[in-house]
Design an enzyme around this catalytic site. Structure first.
Site, PDB file in Angstrom:
ATOM      1  N   HIS A  32       9.256  -2.286   1.335  1.00 27.76           N
ATOM      2  CA  HIS A  32       8.575  -0.970   1.136  1.00 27.76           C
ATOM      3  C   HIS A  32       9.760   0.238   1.984  1.00 27.76           C
ATOM      4  O   HIS A  32       9.781   1.208   1.832  1.00 27.76           O
ATOM      5  CB  HIS A  32       7.282  -1.118   1.908  1.00 27.76           C
ATOM      6  CG  HIS A  32       6.478   0.192   2.112  1.00 27.76           C
ATOM      7  ND1 HIS A  32       6.128   1.263   1.391  1.00 27.76           N
ATOM      8  CD2 HIS A  32       6.267   0.944   3.644  1.00 27.76           C
ATOM      9  CE1 HIS A  32       5.520   2.158   1.897  1.00 27.76           C
ATOM     10  NE2 HIS A  32       5.730   2.151   3.455  1.00 27.76           N
ATOM     11  N   TYR A  86       4.573 -11.025   0.399  1.00 27.54           N
ATOM     12  CA  TYR A  86       3.731 -10.620  -0.759  1.00 27.54           C
ATOM     13  C   TYR A  86       4.357 -10.829  -2.213  1.00 27.54           C
ATOM     14  O   TYR A  86       3.653 -10.486  -3.163  1.00 27.54           O
ATOM     15  CB  TYR A  86       3.132  -9.426  -0.395  1.00 27.54           C
ATOM     16  CG  TYR A  86       4.159  -8.222   0.037  1.00 27.54           C
ATOM     17  CD1 TYR A  86       4.508  -7.545  -1.397  1.00 27.54           C
ATOM     18  CD2 TYR A  86       4.317  -7.798   1.063  1.00 27.54           C
ATOM     19  CE1 TYR A  86       5.490  -6.635  -1.008  1.00 27.54           C
ATOM     20  CE2 TYR A  86       5.242  -6.534   1.209  1.00 27.54           C
ATOM     21  CZ  TYR A  86       5.918  -5.988   0.089  1.00 27.54           C
ATOM     22  OH  TYR A  86       6.713  -5.023   0.331  1.00 27.54           O
ATOM     23  N   ARG A  94       9.815  -1.640  -7.356  1.00 25.26           N
ATOM     24  CA  ARG A  94      10.573  -1.349  -6.135  1.00 25.26           C
ATOM     25  C   ARG A  94      11.259  -2.575  -5.721  1.00 25.26           C
ATOM     26  O   ARG A  94      10.651  -3.591  -5.244  1.00 25.26           O
ATOM     27  CB  ARG A  94       9.367  -1.010  -4.962  1.00 25.26           C
ATOM     28  CG  ARG A  94      10.007  -0.610  -3.936  1.00 25.26           C
ATOM     29  CD  ARG A  94       8.700  -0.462  -2.373  1.00 25.26           C
ATOM     30  NE  ARG A  94       8.685  -1.861  -2.175  1.00 25.26           N
ATOM     31  CZ  ARG A  94       7.587  -2.410  -1.781  1.00 25.26           C
ATOM     32  NH1 ARG A  94       6.389  -1.438  -1.752  1.00 25.26           N
ATOM     33  NH2 ARG A  94       7.401  -3.661  -1.133  1.00 25.26           N
TER      34      ARG A  94
HETATM   35  C1  LIG Z   1      -3.279   8.820   4.005  1.00 20.39           C
HETATM   36  C2  LIG Z   1      -2.284   7.642   4.248  1.00 20.39           C
HETATM   37  N1  LIG Z   1      -2.752   6.346   4.347  1.00 20.39           N
HETATM   38  C3  LIG Z   1      -1.940   5.515   4.701  1.00 20.39           C
HETATM   39  C4  LIG Z   1      -0.527   5.701   4.646  1.00 20.39           C
HETATM   40  C5  LIG Z   1       0.498   4.700   5.167  1.00 20.39           C
HETATM   41  N2  LIG Z   1       1.320   4.264   3.997  1.00 20.39           N
HETATM   42  C6  LIG Z   1       2.478   4.606   3.711  1.00 20.39           C
HETATM   43  S1  LIG Z   1       3.183   4.202   2.492  1.00 20.39           S
HETATM   44  C7  LIG Z   1       1.891   3.439   1.969  1.00 20.39           C
HETATM   45  C8  LIG Z   1       1.752   2.607   0.612  1.00 20.39           C
HETATM   46  C9  LIG Z   1       1.850   3.667  -0.350  1.00 20.39           C
HETATM   47  O1  LIG Z   1       1.832   2.888  -1.865  1.00 20.39           O
HETATM   48  P1  LIG Z   1       2.305   3.734  -2.984  1.00 20.39           P
HETATM   49  O2  LIG Z   1       1.279   5.033  -3.142  1.00 20.39           O
HETATM   50  O3  LIG Z   1       2.132   2.839  -4.034  1.00 20.39           O
HETATM   51  O4  LIG Z   1       3.534   4.410  -2.876  1.00 20.39           O
HETATM   52  P2  LIG Z   1       5.119   3.609  -2.750  1.00 20.39           P
HETATM   53  O5  LIG Z   1       5.218   3.329  -1.210  1.00 20.39           O
HETATM   54  O6  LIG Z   1       4.913   2.474  -3.539  1.00 20.39           O
HETATM   55  O7  LIG Z   1       6.148   4.560  -3.266  1.00 20.39           O
HETATM   56  C10 LIG Z   1       0.963   3.217   2.917  1.00 20.39           C
HETATM   57  C11 LIG Z   1      -0.549   2.515   3.074  1.00 20.39           C
HETATM   58  C12 LIG Z   1      -0.124   7.020   4.639  1.00 20.39           C
HETATM   59  N3  LIG Z   1       1.190   7.311   4.526  1.00 20.39           N
HETATM   60  N4  LIG Z   1      -1.119   7.802   4.349  1.00 20.39           N
END
Ligand SMILES: Cc1ncc(C[n+]2csc(CCOP(=O)(O)OP(=O)(O)O)c2C)c(N)n1
Lengths: 382, 334
Positions: free
Chosen positions: A277, A286, A273
């Protein structure tokens, strides 16, 4: 020998004999991913010129879309935008690998996959703009709503694929999830259901290194995310997520396998990425710049461009044409997003139930009266 | 109006009959859950369905509630009408995420283009001597979620009629089955036509003039018994069976309370934050000038559901209902 030809592999052959001696006999080795991510670019492998040029044009357009959408957050036109810059190869390949009747199950970061599949770029952004949750009819392009709760769309993909197979329809579901999402219970349940039901589903994990701020090493102790497939009894594949040709090939294999009744596949695409985020995140807390820079040197567009140029598939005019098309798309997106959305407050009550309850009709009348009173006040002031 | 050929002897059989009739009429109706196939469910509600319609229509799933409901969402997206069985009330909790985040809002999220015509059947409530996690009354959680219908039958006829209506509904329905009434018998003639009860309509189970008992599901027989006993005190109690908690039938409830001027809400679920608070508030807001006394609640205590040997002290019984009715009289006189 492919996986489904192996004796004992797959749900159909899964016939436990009574205890005490029962043990699963399937040899897990063929389900295991390669130790290194699969790559195509930079090898001698033959490439489909037309497909590669299409991937290239979509990557360029996708990158521009990400940049434009990020700019729209700065102008306050979008509440938030989770950019997929650096991950475009996964996004585009996911969209292009599906046939018209297939279904895509994207997460919140996968706007680009939806747009590459043909969704109107503005409709793809309503969730993030905040005018309605899903700005499109999922049936139109067979794209499920962009899913915010992590991994919860995965069982939906399994159920839809299962239903389609029960009806005898030729439909494959492709579900996308991030590396963090693989820790959720729904990830486990979806993969297990898919394998037991031999559902025509492909799971694409975009391992972009982080779940917001948490690196993969704090997310899992598995050798790779693709390794997780073995425990479910489906093949796992590890692919270089920045190699558009490789992602497309691995996805195409898995989709074809699902289509001919071979069951699900778990694919881990290793990518990065490049942006934070979302615009609300401070990535310097981080991770270090050197890491980002190293990944910039492994950029999906540059990788494909260099390869296609050296093979004589791509010349300057084709590059310019791709850039121009991307610019045109961005200008149109900018213009349309700069118009204020017209919203009807009564829509609040319109789609809670197929038919409004008495309670909702009362509340609707209340809001209508409030709005009328405000309008009278406004007119009185004028 | 649907005619039932044979007399279902128990609520369990009526529920089973409802699924069988729905599956026979509509090939998109699919039943799925834990042990629903070969075993016919731990309460035998799905008995024989797999045999009659095949394992693709009545499916033993892996043991995973979120997965069951989550895949049902996908099936509904593709035009099927899944009927999901949760084995016991407290084992539906792993599926809450799917229910709250997806099932209940898919229609809203997609501005009406993607409905969720599915039913989640949950055996709920106590009184069967179940060990921990087998007796919860979880209706308040479901009621607090917009987009869900929440219904619960108290009679054999309603078990059939409401389940047919739930399966036919284009919106998701949480169908709460009062498990201690599973074996209650019907009192209707074998060939009587059975109406499909419209979702959202309460019924007056017993007319009366002194006060209204507002209740549903497992507490309906308790209230009817209390009403009989109350005649000895000279009280003529009306009993309203809600049948549908969402949508809520203000009309029937308020018409009754305006007639009687007094009301007690009776349910097994906890009183604090429970359905009775909402119901009492609605009645007070709408009927204040007709009320002779505050709307009272007779509910389960505000405790985690107790162990089976103590549940008789927790569950609202006839005496507790009559005590409340007595307090209504007193409040009125003071
Ligand atoms: C069930 C749930 N818990 C927490 C969140 C908050 N949240 C949004 S994105 C994220 C990180 C997700 O990381 P990843 O699965 O690696 O996907 P990326 O954002 O890197 O594409 C979190 C913790 C959420 N959307 N859904």
């Amino acid at each position: 020998m492919t996986v489904q030809e192996l004796p004992g592999a797959g749900a159909a052959a899964y016939r436990p004999t009574p205890p005490p001696a029962w043990r699963p006999r399937t040899d897990p080795a063929p389900l295991l991913p390669d130790p290194e991510p699969y790559r195509v670019l930079g090898t001698e492998a033959p490439l489909d010129r037309a497909l590669m040029l299409r991937l290239y044009a979509e990557l360029v357009r996708g990158r521009r879309y990400n940049a434009q959408a990020t700019a729209l957050t700065k102008q306050g036109r979008l509440a938030v935008y989770p950019s997929s810059t650096g991950q475009e190869a996964c996004e585009v390949a996911a969209a292009l690998v599906l046939q018209e009747q297939d279904w895509l199950f994207p997460s919140y970061r996968d706007t680009l996959a939806a747009v590459a599949r043909g969704l109107d770029p503005v409709q793809a952004l309503t969730l993030l703009r905040g005018d309605w949750h899903t700005g499109y009819d999922p049936h139109e392009h067979r794209i499920a709503p962009l899913c915010t709760p992590l991994a919860t769309q995965l069982p939906h993909a399994v159920g839809l694929a299962h239903a389609a197979r029960l009806k005898g329809d030729d439909v494959v579901a492709l579900a996308m999830v991030g590396d963090g999402g693989t820790s959720e219970g729904d990830f486990h349940e979806a993969l297990n259901f898919a394998a037991v039901w031999q559902a025509p589903v492909v799971f694409l994990v975009q391992n972009n290194g982080f779940a917001i701020s948490v690196p993969l090493a704090k997310q899992t102790a598995a050798p790779s995310l693709a390794h997780k497939a073995v425990g479910y009894g489906m093949p796992g594949r590890l692919v270089d997520g920045n190699d558009a040709a490789a992602v497309h090939e691995v996805l195409a294999d898995a989709v074809a396998r699902a289509r001919r009744g071979g069951g699900p596949t778990l694919i881990e695409a290793v990518t990065y990425r490049i942006e934070a985020h979302t615009n609300a995140d401070d990535a310097t807390r981080y991770r270090v710049d050197a890491e980002v820079e190293a990944w910039r040197d492994h950029d999906p567009i540059q990788l494909l461009e260099a390869e296609l140029t050296s093979r004589g598939f791509l010349d300057d005019s084709a590059k310019e044409a791709a850039a121009e098309a991307a610019e045109t798309m961005a200008a149109a997106l900018r213009e349309r997003m700069n118009a204020d959305a017209e919203l009807d407050p009564m829509d609040l009550f319109a789609h809670v139930y197929a038919e409004k309850t008495a309670q909702l009709r009362e509340q609707e009348a209340q809001l209508r009266a409030e709005l009328a009173a405000h309008q009278d006040e406004d007119e009185g002031e004028r | 109006m649907t005619t039932v050929a044979a007399k279902p002897a128990t609520m369990a059989q009526a529920l089973q009959r409802a699924m069988r009739d729905a599956m026979a009429e509509d090939p998109t109706v699919h039943v799925l859950g834990e042990d629903v196939g070969t075993l016919g469910g731990v309460f035998r509600i799905t008995d024989g369905l797999a045999k009659e319609f095949g394992e693709d229509r009545c499916t033993d799933t892996p043991l995973a509630e979120a997965g069951i409901l989550g895949t049902a969402v996908g099936m509904a997206m593709y035009g099927l009408r899944p009927v999901v069985e949760m084995q016991f009330d407290a084992f539906a909790y792993p599926a809450f995420e799917q229910l709250i985040s997806h099932v209940s809002r898919m229609r809203n999220r997609t501005a009406g283009s993607m409905g969720m015509p599915l039913v989640v059947r949950v055996p709920y409530g106590g009184g069967i001597g179940g060990v921990e996690h087998h007796s919860d009354s979880s209706e308040a959680y479901y009621m607090a979620t917009p987009g869900l219908h929440v219904v619960t039958p108290a009679t054999v006829e309603d078990a059939y009629g409401l389940l047919r209506a739930a399966i036919a509904s284009d919106d998701p329905v949480v169908f709460l089955e009062p498990k201690r009434l599973y074996w209650s018998k019907a009192e209707w003639s074998p060939d009587a036509p059975t109406e499909v009860a419209p979702i959202g309509k309460a019924v007056v189970r017993r007319p009366g003039r002194s006060a209204t008992l507002i209740t549903y599901g497992p507490s309906v027989p308790v209230c009817l018994e209390a009403a009989e006993a109350a005649t000895a005190e000279g009280w003529d109690l009306e009993v309203v069976d809600l049948r549908s908690l969402v949508p809520f039938d203000d009309e029937t409830v308020c018409a009754s309370v305006r007639r009687t001027g007094r009301a007690v809400v009776v349910h097994e679920s906890t009183g604090f934050g429970g359905p009775g608070g909402e119901i009492a508030a609605r009645v007070t807001e709408r009927c204040f000038h007709h009320l002779e006394a505050p709307v009272l609640r007779v509910a389960g205590f505000d405790i985690p559901y107790p162990p089976p040997m103590l549940e008789k002290h927790h569950l609202p019984g006839v005496d507790r209902v009559l005590d409340a009715v007595a307090r209504l009289q007193w409040e009125a006189e003071s």
